[in-house]
Write a protein that holds these residues in place. Sequence first.
Motif, PDB file in Angstrom:
ATOM      1  N   THR A 170     -37.370  -2.639 -29.605  1.00 27.17           N
ATOM      2  CA  THR A 170     -37.167  -1.557 -30.569  1.00 27.17           C
ATOM      3  C   THR A 170     -38.240  -1.651 -31.653  1.00 27.17           C
ATOM      4  OG1 THR A 170     -34.784  -1.613 -30.190  1.00 27.17           O
ATOM      5  CG2 THR A 170     -35.548  -0.526 -32.205  1.00 27.17           C
ATOM      6  N   PRO A 171     -38.940  -0.558 -31.952  1.00 23.24           N
ATOM      7  CA  PRO A 171     -40.042  -0.622 -32.916  1.00 23.24           C
ATOM      8  C   PRO A 171     -39.565  -0.645 -34.363  1.00 23.24           C
ATOM      9  CG  PRO A 171     -39.732   1.627 -32.212  1.00 23.24           C
ATOM     10  CD  PRO A 171     -38.770   0.796 -31.398  1.00 23.24           C
ATOM     11  N   ARG A 172     -40.443  -1.089 -35.228  1.00 25.04           N
ATOM     12  CA  ARG A 172     -40.233  -0.961 -36.672  1.00 25.04           C
ATOM     13  C   ARG A 172     -40.757   0.398 -37.120  1.00 25.04           C
ATOM     14  NH1 ARG A 172     -43.646  -1.297 -40.722  1.00 25.04           N
ATOM     15  NH2 ARG A 172     -45.289  -2.356 -39.547  1.00 25.04           N
ATOM     16  N   GLU A 173     -40.050   1.046 -38.031  1.00 23.27           N
ATOM     17  CA  GLU A 173     -40.497   2.354 -38.518  1.00 23.27           C
ATOM     18  C   GLU A 173     -41.744   2.207 -39.389  1.00 23.27           C
ATOM     19  OE1 GLU A 173     -37.633   5.423 -39.745  1.00 23.27           O
ATOM     20  OE2 GLU A 173     -38.655   5.391 -41.686  1.00 23.27           O
ATOM     21  N   ASN A 224     -38.765  10.586 -33.099  1.00 27.09           N
ATOM     22  CA  ASN A 224     -39.099  10.812 -34.504  1.00 27.09           C
ATOM     23  C   ASN A 224     -37.873  11.361 -35.219  1.00 27.09           C
ATOM     24  OD1 ASN A 224     -40.067  11.517 -37.010  1.00 27.09           O
ATOM     25  ND2 ASN A 224     -41.793  12.715 -36.263  1.00 27.09           N
ATOM     26  N   GLN A 225     -37.196  10.480 -35.924  1.00 30.41           N
ATOM     27  CA  GLN A 225     -35.989  10.869 -36.651  1.00 30.41           C
ATOM     28  C   GLN A 225     -36.175  10.717 -38.156  1.00 30.41           C
ATOM     29  OE1 GLN A 225     -32.745   8.662 -34.833  1.00 30.41           O
ATOM     30  NE2 GLN A 225     -33.315   9.351 -32.777  1.00 30.41           N
ATOM     31  N   SER A 259     -39.925   6.134 -35.852  1.00 29.52           N
ATOM     32  CA  SER A 259     -38.578   5.694 -36.216  1.00 29.52           C
ATOM     33  C   SER A 259     -38.192   4.506 -35.346  1.00 29.52           C
ATOM     34  CB  SER A 259     -37.570   6.833 -36.006  1.00 29.52           C
ATOM     35  OG  SER A 259     -37.927   7.985 -36.744  1.00 29.52           O
ATOM     36  N   ALA A 260     -37.183   3.778 -35.762  1.00 25.50           N
ATOM     37  CA  ALA A 260     -36.722   2.586 -35.032  1.00 25.50           C
ATOM     38  C   ALA A 260     -35.751   3.002 -33.928  1.00 25.50           C
ATOM     39  CB  ALA A 260     -36.077   1.601 -35.988  1.00 25.50           C
ATOM     40  N   VAL A 261     -36.276   3.644 -32.890  1.00 20.66           N
ATOM     41  CA  VAL A 261     -35.454   4.137 -31.787  1.00 20.66           C
ATOM     42  C   VAL A 261     -35.649   3.222 -30.584  1.00 20.66           C
ATOM     43  CG1 VAL A 261     -35.031   6.069 -30.220  1.00 20.66           C
ATOM     44  CG2 VAL A 261     -35.637   6.511 -32.614  1.00 20.66           C
TER      45      VAL A 261
END
Length: 409
Positions: A135-138, A185-186, A121-123
Amino acid sequence: MATLNDAFTLPGGSTLINRIAKSAMSEALGTMDNRATDKLVQLYRTWGAGGTALLFTGNIMVDRRALGEPGNVVIEDDRDMDTLKAWAAAGKENGAEIWVQLNHPGRQCPKGLNKESVGPSAVEFNKSMQAFFETPRELTAEEIEDIIARFAKAAGICREAGFSGVQIHGAHGYLVSQFLSPHTNQRTDQWGGSTENRRRFVLEILKAMRAATAPDFPIGIKLNSADFQRGGFTEEESLEVMSALTDAGINLIEISGGTYEAPAMTGVRESTRKREAYFLDFADKVRKRIPETPLMVTGGFRSAAGMNEALASGSLDICGIARILAIEPDVSRRLLAGDNPRQTVKPIKTGIPLVDKMAIMEVTWYTRQLHRIGSGKAPRPNEAALKVFLISVWETFTGMRKTRRLRAS
Protein backbone atom coordinates in the motif's frame (compact mmCIF):
# COMPACT_ATOMS: atom_id res chain seq x y z
CA MET A 1 -7.42 6.68 -47.30
CA ALA A 2 -4.03 6.24 -45.65
CA THR A 3 -1.88 3.11 -45.95
CA LEU A 4 1.07 1.82 -43.96
CA ASN A 5 3.52 3.15 -46.53
CA ASP A 6 2.31 6.75 -46.38
CA ALA A 7 4.39 9.36 -44.56
CA PHE A 8 2.76 11.33 -41.77
CA THR A 9 3.59 14.80 -40.46
CA LEU A 10 2.91 15.54 -36.80
CA PRO A 11 1.99 18.98 -35.45
CA GLY A 12 5.25 20.89 -35.16
CA GLY A 13 6.64 19.54 -38.43
CA SER A 14 8.14 16.14 -37.47
CA THR A 15 7.55 13.69 -40.34
CA LEU A 16 7.34 9.91 -39.99
CA ILE A 17 8.48 7.85 -42.99
CA ASN A 18 5.52 5.44 -42.65
CA ARG A 19 2.60 4.65 -40.31
CA ILE A 20 4.15 1.91 -38.14
CA ALA A 21 5.30 2.66 -34.59
CA LYS A 22 6.97 0.47 -32.01
CA SER A 23 5.03 0.97 -28.80
CA ALA A 24 6.97 1.04 -25.55
CA MET A 25 8.12 -2.21 -23.96
CA SER A 26 10.09 -2.39 -20.74
CA GLU A 27 13.67 -3.29 -21.63
CA ALA A 28 15.25 -3.33 -18.12
CA LEU A 29 18.62 -2.97 -19.84
CA GLY A 30 19.99 -0.30 -17.55
CA THR A 31 22.67 -0.93 -14.95
CA MET A 32 21.72 -1.76 -11.37
CA ASP A 33 22.39 1.90 -10.55
CA ASN A 34 20.03 2.85 -13.39
CA ARG A 35 22.34 4.13 -16.07
CA ALA A 36 21.86 3.75 -19.82
CA THR A 37 23.96 1.05 -21.53
CA ASP A 38 25.33 0.12 -24.94
CA LYS A 39 22.82 -2.74 -25.11
CA LEU A 40 20.08 -0.15 -25.55
CA VAL A 41 22.07 1.40 -28.37
CA GLN A 42 22.30 -2.00 -30.09
CA LEU A 43 18.63 -2.80 -29.53
CA TYR A 44 17.36 0.44 -31.05
CA ARG A 45 19.85 0.31 -33.90
CA THR A 46 18.36 -3.09 -34.77
CA TRP A 47 14.79 -1.81 -34.64
CA GLY A 48 15.67 1.36 -36.54
CA ALA A 49 17.09 -0.76 -39.34
CA GLY A 50 13.92 -2.87 -39.46
CA GLY A 51 11.68 -0.33 -41.16
CA THR A 52 9.66 0.99 -38.20
CA ALA A 53 9.01 4.73 -38.47
CA LEU A 54 8.58 5.68 -34.80
CA LEU A 55 10.33 4.01 -31.87
CA PHE A 56 9.19 4.58 -28.30
CA THR A 57 11.64 3.63 -25.57
CA GLY A 58 10.21 1.80 -22.58
CA ASN A 59 9.71 3.04 -19.04
CA ILE A 60 12.44 5.60 -18.47
CA MET A 61 11.98 6.73 -14.88
CA VAL A 62 12.34 10.28 -13.60
CA ASP A 63 13.27 9.45 -9.98
CA ARG A 64 15.91 6.96 -8.85
CA ARG A 65 13.97 6.46 -5.61
CA ALA A 66 10.92 5.26 -7.56
CA LEU A 67 11.74 2.34 -9.85
CA GLY A 68 9.29 0.04 -11.57
CA GLU A 69 11.79 -2.83 -11.77
CA PRO A 70 15.53 -3.51 -11.47
CA GLY A 71 17.42 -2.29 -14.53
CA ASN A 72 15.21 0.72 -15.24
CA VAL A 73 17.08 3.62 -16.81
CA VAL A 74 16.58 6.84 -14.83
CA ILE A 75 17.10 10.32 -16.26
CA GLU A 76 17.62 12.84 -13.46
CA ASP A 77 20.65 14.66 -14.84
CA ASP A 78 23.08 14.62 -17.78
CA ARG A 79 25.59 12.12 -16.35
CA ASP A 80 24.79 9.62 -19.15
CA MET A 81 24.68 12.22 -21.94
CA ASP A 82 27.20 10.42 -24.17
CA THR A 83 25.28 7.14 -24.03
CA LEU A 84 21.95 8.92 -24.45
CA LYS A 85 23.28 10.65 -27.55
CA ALA A 86 24.51 7.34 -28.97
CA TRP A 87 21.12 5.75 -28.20
CA ALA A 88 19.21 8.52 -29.97
CA ALA A 89 21.55 8.49 -32.97
CA ALA A 90 21.34 4.69 -33.32
CA GLY A 91 17.55 4.78 -33.46
CA LYS A 92 17.60 7.46 -36.18
CA GLU A 93 20.30 5.94 -38.41
CA ASN A 94 17.81 4.62 -40.97
CA GLY A 95 15.25 7.42 -40.92
CA ALA A 96 13.18 6.46 -37.88
CA GLU A 97 12.17 8.87 -35.12
CA ILE A 98 12.87 7.86 -31.51
CA TRP A 99 10.91 9.20 -28.56
CA VAL A 100 11.64 8.60 -24.87
CA GLN A 101 8.74 7.35 -22.76
CA LEU A 102 9.01 9.03 -19.34
CA ASN A 103 7.36 7.45 -16.34
CA HIS A 104 6.95 7.28 -12.58
CA PRO A 105 5.55 4.00 -11.19
CA GLY A 106 3.73 5.46 -8.20
CA ARG A 107 2.33 2.56 -6.19
CA GLN A 108 2.93 0.09 -9.02
CA CYS A 109 6.42 -1.09 -8.04
CA PRO A 110 7.40 -4.51 -6.64
CA LYS A 111 7.41 -4.83 -2.88
CA GLY A 112 10.94 -4.39 -1.53
CA LEU A 113 12.47 -2.72 -4.58
CA ASN A 114 12.16 0.86 -3.35
CA LYS A 115 12.38 2.21 0.18
CA GLU A 116 8.68 2.97 -0.09
CA SER A 117 5.97 3.31 -2.71
CA VAL A 118 3.93 6.47 -3.14
CA GLY A 119 0.71 7.43 -4.85
CA PRO A 120 -2.01 10.05 -5.00
CA SER A 121 -3.73 8.25 -2.10
CA ALA A 122 -2.98 5.32 0.22
CA VAL A 123 -5.11 2.80 -1.70
CA GLU A 124 -4.14 -0.85 -1.33
CA PHE A 125 -4.08 -3.37 -4.16
CA ASN A 126 -6.66 -6.11 -4.49
CA LYS A 127 -6.03 -9.23 -2.41
CA SER A 128 -4.45 -11.24 -5.23
CA MET A 129 -1.79 -8.54 -5.73
CA GLN A 130 -1.00 -7.62 -2.12
CA ALA A 131 1.80 -10.21 -1.87
CA PHE A 132 3.64 -8.36 -4.64
CA PHE A 133 2.73 -4.67 -4.13
CA GLU A 134 2.50 -2.71 -0.90
CA THR A 135 0.00 0.00 0.00
CA PRO A 136 1.54 3.36 -1.01
CA ARG A 137 2.07 6.44 1.11
CA GLU A 138 0.06 9.46 -0.02
CA LEU A 139 2.18 12.09 -1.74
CA THR A 140 2.41 15.57 -0.24
CA ALA A 141 1.67 18.63 -2.35
CA GLU A 142 5.40 19.51 -2.34
CA GLU A 143 6.30 16.03 -3.58
CA ILE A 144 3.79 16.31 -6.41
CA GLU A 145 5.39 19.56 -7.56
CA ASP A 146 8.82 17.88 -7.39
CA ILE A 147 7.69 15.00 -9.61
CA ILE A 148 6.29 17.44 -12.17
CA ALA A 149 9.65 19.22 -12.23
CA ARG A 150 11.42 15.87 -12.69
CA PHE A 151 9.35 15.03 -15.77
CA ALA A 152 10.22 18.44 -17.21
CA LYS A 153 13.95 18.14 -16.49
CA ALA A 154 14.10 14.67 -18.03
CA ALA A 155 12.33 15.95 -21.16
CA GLY A 156 14.86 18.75 -21.52
CA ILE A 157 17.76 16.30 -21.24
CA CYS A 158 16.16 14.03 -23.86
CA ARG A 159 15.90 16.92 -26.29
CA GLU A 160 19.54 17.88 -25.66
CA ALA A 161 20.59 14.27 -26.30
CA GLY A 162 18.98 14.30 -29.74
CA PHE A 163 15.85 12.23 -29.18
CA SER A 164 13.02 13.15 -31.56
CA GLY A 165 10.39 13.59 -28.85
CA VAL A 166 9.09 12.34 -25.51
CA GLN A 167 5.98 10.50 -24.38
CA ILE A 168 4.26 10.76 -21.00
CA HIS A 169 3.25 7.32 -19.73
CA GLY A 170 -0.29 8.01 -18.60
CA ALA A 171 -1.62 4.45 -18.92
CA HIS A 172 -1.47 0.97 -17.37
CA GLY A 173 -1.84 2.01 -13.75
CA TYR A 174 1.37 4.00 -13.31
CA LEU A 175 1.44 7.32 -11.43
CA VAL A 176 -0.16 9.59 -14.04
CA SER A 177 -2.87 6.98 -14.54
CA GLN A 178 -3.28 6.74 -10.75
CA PHE A 179 -3.95 10.47 -10.52
CA LEU A 180 -6.59 10.25 -13.26
CA SER A 181 -8.51 7.39 -11.68
CA PRO A 182 -11.04 8.00 -8.88
CA HIS A 183 -10.22 4.50 -7.63
CA THR A 184 -6.60 5.36 -6.80
CA ASN A 185 -6.95 9.13 -6.37
CA GLN A 186 -9.15 9.88 -3.39
CA ARG A 187 -7.61 13.24 -2.52
CA THR A 188 -9.69 16.26 -1.54
CA ASP A 189 -7.18 18.99 -2.45
CA GLN A 190 -6.48 20.58 -5.85
CA TRP A 191 -5.01 17.29 -7.12
CA GLY A 192 -8.09 15.12 -6.55
CA GLY A 193 -11.85 14.89 -6.30
CA SER A 194 -13.36 16.32 -9.47
CA THR A 195 -12.31 15.16 -12.93
CA GLU A 196 -10.76 18.61 -13.47
CA ASN A 197 -8.61 18.25 -10.36
CA ARG A 198 -7.59 14.67 -11.14
CA ARG A 199 -6.29 15.67 -14.58
CA ARG A 200 -4.42 18.69 -13.21
CA PHE A 201 -1.30 16.54 -12.60
CA VAL A 202 -0.88 15.43 -16.23
CA LEU A 203 -1.68 18.90 -17.59
CA GLU A 204 0.94 20.45 -15.31
CA ILE A 205 3.47 17.85 -16.48
CA LEU A 206 2.77 18.74 -20.11
CA LYS A 207 3.04 22.46 -19.37
CA ALA A 208 6.36 22.02 -17.54
CA MET A 209 7.76 19.76 -20.27
CA ARG A 210 6.88 22.31 -22.93
CA ALA A 211 8.64 25.06 -20.98
CA ALA A 212 11.74 22.86 -20.57
CA THR A 213 12.01 21.92 -24.28
CA ALA A 214 10.75 23.97 -27.24
CA PRO A 215 7.43 24.91 -28.88
CA ASP A 216 8.07 22.52 -31.80
CA PHE A 217 9.48 19.61 -29.75
CA PRO A 218 7.01 16.69 -30.01
CA ILE A 219 5.36 15.60 -26.75
CA GLY A 220 2.90 12.73 -26.74
CA ILE A 221 1.04 10.66 -24.19
CA LYS A 222 0.01 7.04 -23.78
CA LEU A 223 -3.43 7.07 -22.18
CA ASN A 224 -5.95 4.46 -21.12
CA SER A 225 -9.29 4.30 -22.87
CA ALA A 226 -10.45 3.04 -19.45
CA ASP A 227 -9.09 1.20 -16.41
CA PHE A 228 -11.57 -1.69 -16.67
CA GLN A 229 -12.01 -1.55 -12.88
CA ARG A 230 -15.12 -0.79 -10.87
CA GLY A 231 -14.94 2.81 -9.72
CA GLY A 232 -12.00 3.53 -12.02
CA PHE A 233 -11.19 5.77 -14.97
CA THR A 234 -14.03 5.67 -17.54
CA GLU A 235 -14.16 6.17 -21.29
CA GLU A 236 -16.01 9.48 -20.92
CA GLU A 237 -13.37 10.75 -18.50
CA SER A 238 -10.66 9.62 -20.92
CA LEU A 239 -12.30 11.59 -23.73
CA GLU A 240 -12.44 14.68 -21.49
CA VAL A 241 -8.74 14.32 -20.61
CA MET A 242 -7.81 13.94 -24.27
CA SER A 243 -9.76 17.09 -25.14
CA ALA A 244 -7.95 19.01 -22.40
CA LEU A 245 -4.58 17.69 -23.56
CA THR A 246 -5.38 18.73 -27.13
CA ASP A 247 -6.19 22.24 -25.95
CA ALA A 248 -2.86 22.25 -24.08
CA GLY A 249 -0.90 21.32 -27.21
CA ILE A 250 -0.27 17.57 -27.09
CA ASN A 251 1.25 16.29 -30.35
CA LEU A 252 0.22 12.61 -30.35
CA ILE A 253 -2.11 10.42 -28.28
CA GLU A 254 -1.53 6.67 -28.07
CA ILE A 255 -4.62 4.76 -26.94
CA SER A 256 -4.26 1.75 -24.67
CA GLY A 257 -6.05 0.40 -21.60
CA GLY A 258 -5.94 -1.51 -18.33
CA THR A 259 -3.70 -1.74 -15.25
CA TYR A 260 -1.71 -4.45 -13.48
CA GLU A 261 -4.84 -5.22 -11.47
CA ALA A 262 -7.04 -5.40 -14.57
CA PRO A 263 -5.05 -6.20 -17.76
CA ALA A 264 -7.26 -5.02 -20.61
CA MET A 265 -6.42 -7.85 -23.00
CA THR A 266 -7.77 -10.57 -20.72
CA GLY A 267 -11.35 -9.46 -21.42
CA VAL A 268 -11.22 -8.79 -25.15
CA ARG A 269 -14.15 -10.29 -27.06
CA GLU A 270 -13.52 -12.64 -29.99
CA SER A 271 -15.22 -10.18 -32.36
CA THR A 272 -12.74 -7.51 -31.29
CA ARG A 273 -9.80 -9.85 -31.81
CA LYS A 274 -10.94 -10.54 -35.36
CA ARG A 275 -11.00 -6.80 -36.03
CA GLU A 276 -7.37 -6.80 -34.79
CA ALA A 277 -7.19 -3.29 -33.27
CA TYR A 278 -8.49 -3.77 -29.72
CA PHE A 279 -9.22 -0.08 -29.11
CA LEU A 280 -10.49 0.90 -32.55
CA ASP A 281 -14.08 1.44 -31.37
CA PHE A 282 -12.82 3.88 -28.76
CA ALA A 283 -10.57 5.55 -31.34
CA ASP A 284 -13.72 6.23 -33.38
CA LYS A 285 -15.12 8.17 -30.43
CA VAL A 286 -11.87 10.07 -29.90
CA ARG A 287 -11.69 11.06 -33.57
CA LYS A 288 -15.18 12.53 -33.40
CA ARG A 289 -14.37 14.46 -30.20
CA ILE A 290 -10.93 15.77 -31.23
CA PRO A 291 -10.53 15.31 -35.00
CA GLU A 292 -7.37 17.43 -35.19
CA THR A 293 -5.22 15.35 -32.82
CA PRO A 294 -3.00 12.59 -34.28
CA LEU A 295 -3.97 9.19 -32.87
CA MET A 296 -2.02 5.98 -32.45
CA VAL A 297 -3.69 2.70 -31.51
CA THR A 298 -1.71 -0.20 -30.06
CA GLY A 299 -2.91 -3.72 -29.34
CA GLY A 300 -4.13 -6.59 -31.50
CA PHE A 301 -2.59 -5.87 -34.90
CA ARG A 302 -1.48 -9.12 -36.57
CA SER A 303 -1.45 -8.50 -40.32
CA ALA A 304 -0.69 -5.90 -42.97
CA ALA A 305 -4.30 -6.12 -44.17
CA GLY A 306 -5.68 -5.49 -40.68
CA MET A 307 -3.43 -2.48 -40.19
CA ASN A 308 -4.28 -1.00 -43.58
CA GLU A 309 -7.99 -1.57 -42.93
CA ALA A 310 -7.72 0.30 -39.63
CA LEU A 311 -5.90 3.20 -41.28
CA ALA A 312 -8.44 3.33 -44.11
CA SER A 313 -11.24 3.71 -41.56
CA GLY A 314 -9.83 7.13 -40.68
CA SER A 315 -10.05 6.43 -36.93
CA LEU A 316 -6.29 6.50 -36.42
CA ASP A 317 -3.12 7.79 -38.01
CA ILE A 318 -0.45 5.39 -36.70
CA CYS A 319 -0.52 1.64 -36.01
CA GLY A 320 1.36 0.58 -32.90
CA ILE A 321 2.97 -2.83 -32.54
CA ALA A 322 5.17 -4.13 -29.74
CA ARG A 323 5.60 -7.80 -28.82
CA ILE A 324 6.02 -8.99 -32.40
CA LEU A 325 9.09 -6.73 -32.62
CA ALA A 326 10.63 -8.62 -29.70
CA ILE A 327 10.64 -11.86 -31.69
CA GLU A 328 10.83 -10.45 -35.23
CA PRO A 329 12.76 -7.13 -35.09
CA ASP A 330 12.47 -6.43 -38.83
CA VAL A 331 8.78 -7.28 -39.15
CA SER A 332 7.91 -3.74 -40.30
CA ARG A 333 9.71 -4.28 -43.61
CA ARG A 334 7.48 -7.28 -44.33
CA LEU A 335 4.33 -5.40 -43.29
CA LEU A 336 5.23 -2.49 -45.56
CA ALA A 337 5.66 -4.96 -48.42
CA GLY A 338 2.16 -6.32 -47.76
CA ASP A 339 3.40 -9.55 -46.18
CA ASN A 340 2.41 -10.89 -42.78
CA PRO A 341 4.79 -11.61 -39.88
CA ARG A 342 6.70 -14.87 -39.87
CA GLN A 343 6.23 -15.22 -36.12
CA THR A 344 3.02 -15.24 -34.08
CA VAL A 345 2.39 -13.43 -30.82
CA LYS A 346 0.67 -15.88 -28.48
CA PRO A 347 -0.17 -16.07 -24.77
CA ILE A 348 2.82 -16.99 -22.63
CA LYS A 349 1.87 -19.65 -20.08
CA THR A 350 4.06 -21.20 -17.39
CA GLY A 351 1.53 -23.72 -16.14
CA ILE A 352 1.49 -21.98 -12.75
CA PRO A 353 -2.12 -20.70 -12.36
CA LEU A 354 -1.33 -17.69 -10.14
CA VAL A 355 1.45 -16.49 -12.45
CA ASP A 356 -0.57 -17.03 -15.61
CA LYS A 357 -3.65 -15.29 -14.16
CA MET A 358 -1.65 -12.10 -13.51
CA ALA A 359 -0.26 -12.14 -17.08
CA ILE A 360 3.18 -11.07 -15.82
CA MET A 361 4.88 -13.30 -18.40
CA GLU A 362 3.48 -11.05 -21.11
CA VAL A 363 6.14 -8.60 -19.94
CA THR A 364 8.84 -10.89 -18.56
CA TRP A 365 9.16 -13.33 -21.46
CA TYR A 366 9.34 -10.59 -24.09
CA THR A 367 11.79 -8.56 -22.02
CA ARG A 368 14.16 -11.53 -22.13
CA GLN A 369 14.00 -11.46 -25.94
CA LEU A 370 14.93 -7.77 -25.88
CA HIS A 371 17.97 -8.65 -23.78
CA ARG A 372 19.06 -11.11 -26.46
CA ILE A 373 18.70 -8.52 -29.24
CA GLY A 374 20.55 -5.94 -27.14
CA SER A 375 23.42 -8.42 -26.79
CA GLY A 376 23.59 -8.88 -30.56
CA LYS A 377 21.83 -12.27 -30.52
CA ALA A 378 18.72 -13.48 -32.29
CA PRO A 379 15.49 -13.76 -30.28
CA ARG A 380 14.11 -17.20 -29.38
CA PRO A 381 10.42 -17.23 -30.37
CA ASN A 382 9.85 -20.67 -28.83
CA GLU A 383 11.74 -20.25 -25.56
CA ALA A 384 10.02 -22.11 -22.70
CA ALA A 385 7.95 -19.84 -20.50
CA LEU A 386 8.60 -21.74 -17.26
CA LYS A 387 12.34 -21.55 -17.81
CA VAL A 388 12.13 -17.80 -18.41
CA PHE A 389 9.95 -17.37 -15.33
CA LEU A 390 12.43 -19.15 -13.06
CA ILE A 391 15.35 -17.17 -14.50
CA SER A 392 13.43 -13.91 -14.11
CA VAL A 393 12.55 -14.65 -10.45
CA TRP A 394 16.24 -15.16 -9.68
CA GLU A 395 17.35 -12.12 -11.68
CA THR A 396 14.68 -9.92 -10.10
CA PHE A 397 15.63 -11.07 -6.61
CA THR A 398 19.36 -10.50 -7.14
CA GLY A 399 18.67 -7.26 -9.03
CA MET A 400 16.58 -5.89 -6.18
CA ARG A 401 19.34 -6.74 -3.68
CA LYS A 402 21.97 -5.02 -5.84
CA THR A 403 19.76 -1.98 -6.36
CA ARG A 404 19.10 -1.56 -2.63
CA ARG A 405 22.80 -2.07 -1.81
CA LEU A 406 23.90 0.51 -4.36
CA ARG A 407 21.29 2.98 -3.12
CA ALA A 408 22.50 2.55 0.45
CA SER A 409 26.18 3.02 -0.41
